[in-house]
Scaffold this motif. Structure first.
Motif, mmCIF file in Angstrom:
data_model
loop_
_atom_site.group_PDB
_atom_site.id
_atom_site.type_symbol
_atom_site.label_atom_id
_atom_site.label_comp_id
_atom_site.label_asym_id
_atom_site.label_seq_id
_atom_site.Cartn_x
_atom_site.Cartn_y
_atom_site.Cartn_z
ATOM 1 N N ASN A 146 35.696 28.838 44.090
ATOM 2 C CA ASN A 146 35.264 29.941 43.237
ATOM 3 C C ASN A 146 36.516 30.598 42.645
ATOM 4 O O ASN A 146 37.279 31.246 43.361
ATOM 5 C CB ASN A 146 34.474 30.938 44.100
ATOM 6 N N ALA B 215 37.215 31.370 49.271
ATOM 7 C CA ALA B 215 36.965 30.903 47.907
ATOM 8 C C ALA B 215 36.427 29.484 47.889
ATOM 9 O O ALA B 215 35.869 29.036 46.886
ATOM 10 C CB ALA B 215 38.258 30.979 47.099
ATOM 11 N N LEU C 134 37.431 34.236 43.424
ATOM 12 C CA LEU C 134 37.941 34.606 44.746
ATOM 13 C C LEU C 134 39.321 34.011 45.011
ATOM 14 O O LEU C 134 40.119 34.568 45.764
ATOM 15 C CB LEU C 134 36.970 34.140 45.833
ATOM 16 N N CYS C 135 39.596 32.860 44.366
ATOM 17 C CA CYS C 135 40.872 32.177 44.605
ATOM 18 C C CYS C 135 42.028 33.073 44.166
ATOM 19 O O CYS C 135 41.976 33.699 43.110
ATOM 20 C CB CYS C 135 40.919 30.866 43.840
ATOM 21 N N ARG D 124 45.485 29.236 39.702
ATOM 22 C CA ARG D 124 44.292 29.071 40.514
ATOM 23 C C ARG D 124 44.134 27.610 40.909
ATOM 24 O O ARG D 124 44.615 26.729 40.203
ATOM 25 C CB ARG D 124 43.036 29.491 39.723
#
Lengths: 671, 164
Positions: A617, A604, A620-621, A582
């Protein structure tokens, strides 16, 4: 750095060791690469003994990093991560180097292969030093499931999942579920009728409290990731109000417009402009074929509306969009029949009595247009001789290189049905007979015993031009009998072409919609051809049935159930673990330029106005890293793919050209 | 420049398509030039222009970037961003006098092992024709008689006739 790295070089039997000097590579790594505490080679690193060797070294030698040089990480990364974990090492402090797929299998020269392996391992060793311990991410799984395609694969999958208690949205493009199987007459090798075994399943699926049946519908858009997909579905206007329709069939009876049915009857029969494709259709309510309906052409008629006892006809009905939330998706979109017109020498479309396999199924089907009588196009004459040609459009580099898997058995079945129903003489023209299923070869023997003629040879031509006496008014099959080594001309009354299964024309488009890819010939690609045939590279998207590759009904049903089991397994876990790859922003370094903001397709990245910095975020990533490489301030870090890690790997793989590496080398090894 | 010059190329592949194309090339036993050393990234969008310069500065003679076909990106559309970035990178590279063929962007899907292998062969041949990049000359340490110690050498010099 003070790290202690263990390097493990796998022989993979002779797969690697046959080309790469694995012993030499391990020795070189131990002597030359920085921080390497130990380097070993072993016959099969992935075996339990190999894994135990790693675990033991981690414990005994206090290794802080592990590098395994073996096959592709896509095969065994998880295996070795688990080994590290068992030894008490964070699994992300491990790096895998592919010296099988990327070296031994693709390189001829052994010396060069050995040197390339060294450099790739050097890259892994340099990289792993910068690895950080990471914890996997957890995402909740929505228990609802989307199944696309209502053929036998989709029905099976939907039923398995619905029976367990999760909700299924079963989307089918046609007015009824059933797919190709509903069109078939008998099924090999047991010769039980397709409808008899299929329709109960269709009925159960149509009435299951946990299945929302969405026929005459198509998926328009898919967003999200495993656990949480948002799917937009277009419900095409049936022009019939489902809630009011009782399926009595009066509308179909009264409709004055007859249309040739190219879908279900494969062009052999007709239907009305308002129709259910076949009597056992699920759901039972019809659709109006707007292209052929007299009302839509001339503005008058409305016979169906007039006679409908419940007022269910609605000529103004519009397409409706619905949005559903699901956690997993199963694609079971099936196949298309090869267009036999593409093989002009076989005369399909030009010679009346050349029919395709699907047309033959309809001819032979008691519910079909001839009530099951196998007759010529004139509708009355029974054929006295029939030629069945295998492999039409399959096993042919001009069309489809793959074997359609079912043609042999299907052609044998046709031979049996012709013999049984008409007593005609039957010739089967084959390249090879392939009957590998359970009791399939017994079926082949049975057909041989029934007196069907088998001629081994690829048919050159089907013609209606007679050259010899006895050929007048017949279709002549010109073929070389490759077993007898002679040319034959076989006059017959009817030719059946076993046309290939091929991918749907829009399979690529559908694949893109769901984020999965197709092979060069258009079938969806599974995660692993042997060990993971129903999963795809995209988490949460599964495939079942012929959309993955040609197969028969038992295999299709097995895959439907297998995909369902995989989905149920995930639902049962309630959460799914994701790679902790991420991006994150070090906000002290963020200048608030907002370059990254527009790069993220998952939304994101947000901009915090009052502090003038961007924020990611992590839920969402998805970890692609595009923002990481775009940040001019270097404020974004992509975990497990940090700049430091990649830069070190670049240095590592160029070790032989690299100043730093070479210097270390010089100090270590006097020339 | 020796005729037997063997270039070294660093390849950046995305995890989903091109790395899998390399896997497939392996599984299909397609033999291709051994000069490319692949580095796996999650997406071609992760290719920072710095990586390209770093590889060239470290002695690579060329850099291959490979990702999913446009429209097939695992991350929806990130390969389009790679494409944009690549255009800018090419301008910078041209300004630095780096020949066009040395840095290449190739699309290869997970089903296209043969295409990746072909592209690698093609690129190796092109870079071979261009000769070594030699940004800073051959920086490998030499022994007193001007030879490279055997422990340092890669296949570049294994195939007789060290470049430069």
């Amino acid at each position: 750095m003070g790290e202690k790295i263990g390097v493990y070089v796998c022989h993979c039997g002779s797969n690697i060791a046959g080309v790469v000097d694995v012993v030499g590579v391990a020795k070189w790594a131990e002597e030359n690469l920085p921080n390497v505490r130990v380097a070993r080679d072993y016959k099969f690193m992935c075996s339990s003994l190999g894994q135990e060797m790693i675990e033991k070294d981690v414990k005994d030698l206090g290794l802080t990093r592990v590098v395994v040089a073996a096959c592709s990480p896509h095969l065994h990364e998880a295996t070795f991560r688990n080994a590290c974990k068992r030894a008490g090492l964070n699994p992300y402090l491990f790096e895998m180097v592919s010296i099988r797929e990327q070296v031994s299998w693709v390189t001829k020269d052994k010396t060069v292969a050995t040197e390339k392996s060294k450099m790739l391992i050097s890259g892994g060793v340099r990289r792993v030093v910068h690895h950080q311990p990471l914890e996997p991410l957890f995402v909740d799984i929505n228990p609802n499931v989307l199944v696309v395609g209502g053929g036998i694969a989709g029905i099976q999958a939907a039923l398995e999942i619905a029976d367990q208690g999760s909700h299924v949205y079963l989307v089918e493009r046609e007015p009824s579920i059933g797919g190709h199987m509903a069109q078939f007459d008998k099924t090999f090798p047991t010769l039980d009728c397709a409808a008899c075994i299929l329709t109960p399943k269709m009925f159960t699926a149509g009435n299951h409290p946990n299945i929302t049946l969405l026929t005459w519908s198509e998926v328009e858009k898919v967003d999200g990731f495993i656990g949480n997909f948002t799917v937009q579905i277009r419900q095409k206007a049936r022009k019939v109000i489902a809630d009011k329709c009782t399926g009595c069939g009066v509308c179909e009876e009264k409709c004055p417009k007859k249309v040739i049915d190219h879908m279900f009857e494969a062009g052999m029969g007709t239907r009305k402009a308002i129709y259910t494709p076949f009597p056992q259709a699920v759901p039972k309510y019809p659709v109006i074929d707007v292209e052929n309906c007299i009302y839509y052409q001339r503005g008058t008629c409305k016979a169906c509306e007039k006679f409908c006892p419940t007022g269910a006809i609605d000529f103004d009905q519009k397409d409706e969009m619905m949005t559903v939330q699901v956690g997993n998706v199963i694609l079971a979109t099936g196949y298309e029949l090869f267009d036999a017109r593409r093989v002009p020498q076989y005369g399909y479309g030009r010679l009346a009595n050349v029919v395709t396999n699907l047309e033959f199924e309809r001819l032979s089907n008691t519910a079909g247009p001839t009530s099951g009588k196998i007759v010529l196009r004139d509708g009355v004459t029974a054929p006295q001789t029939v030629g069945i040609i295998h492999c039409v459009g399959s096993r042919d580099i001009k069309y489809n290189v793959d074997c359609s898997a079912i043609c042999c058995m299907q052609s044998l079945k046709f031979a049996h049905l012709v013999k049984e129903k008409t007593g005609a003489k039957v010739y089967n023209f084959y390249i090879d007979i392939r009957t590998p299923g359970k009791t399939y070869d017994e079926f082949y023997r049975r057909i041989l015993d029934e007196g069907v003629h088998f001629i081994r040879g690829k048919v050159a031509e089907v013609t209606d031009a007679p050259r010899f006496p006895g050929e007048e008014g017949k279709l002549v099959i010109q073929v070389e009998d490759t077993l007898a080594g002679r040319q034959l001309r076989v006059p017959v009354d009817m030719v059946v072409l076993s046309a290939a299964m091929q991918p749907r024309v829009d399979s690529k488009e559908v694949g893109q919609k769901f984020g999965i890819s197709c092979s060069a010939n258009g079938w969806f690609i599974e995660r692993h051809p042997k060990l993971d045939p129903v999963a795809t590279m995209t988490e949460g998207i599964f495939i079942a049935g012929v959309c993955q590759g040609p197969k028969d009904i038992p295999a299709t049903v097995s895959q439907g159930a297998a995909a369902a089991a995989r989905v149920l397994g995930l639902i049962g876990q309630k959460q799914v673990t994701l790679e902790p790859v991420r991006a994150s922003i070090t906000q002290d370094n963020c200048s608030g330029c907002r370059i990254c903001n527009n790069l993220c397709p998952f939304n994101a990245i947000t901009f915090i106005e009052d502090r003038a910095v961007s924020d990611i975020n992590p839920a969402l990533c998805q970890g692609c890293g595009t923002c990481v490489s775009a940040c001019p301030a270097g404020a974004i870090t992509g975990s497990h793919f940090t700049n430091q890690q990649i830069m070190a790997q670049i240095e590592g793989v160029l070790f032989d050209l690299n100043v730093q590496g070479a210097r270390e080398e010089m100090e270590r090894v006097p020339a | 420049m020796s005729e037997q010059f063997e270039p070294t190329i660093v390849g950046f592949t995305c995890n989903w398509c091109s790395y899998r194309a390399a896997d497939l090339a392996g599984m299909s036993r397609i033999k291709y030039a051994p000069n490319v050393r692949l580095i796996r990234l999650m997406c071609s969008g992760r290719v920072d222009p710095q990586f390209v310069f770093k590889a060239l500065a470290e002695g690579a003679d060329g850099v291959l970037i490979s990702g999913c076909h446009p429209g097939d990106c695992h991350y929806v559309e990130q390969n389009y961003k790679t494409m944009r970035r690549f255009a800018l990178l090419k301008m910078t590279l041209a300004a630095l006098g780096i020949e066009d063929a040395r840095v290449k962007l190739v699309w290869a899907s997970a089903a296209e092992g043969n295409i990746l292998a072909e592209e690698i062969d093609k690129m190796v041949a092109e870079v071979k024709a261009l000769g070594p990049l030699n940004w800073k000359g051959d920086r490998r340490p030499k022994t007193e008689d001007g030879r490279v110690p055997s422990s340092v050498i890669g296949h570049r010099s294994v195939v007789e006739g060290v470049a430069v």
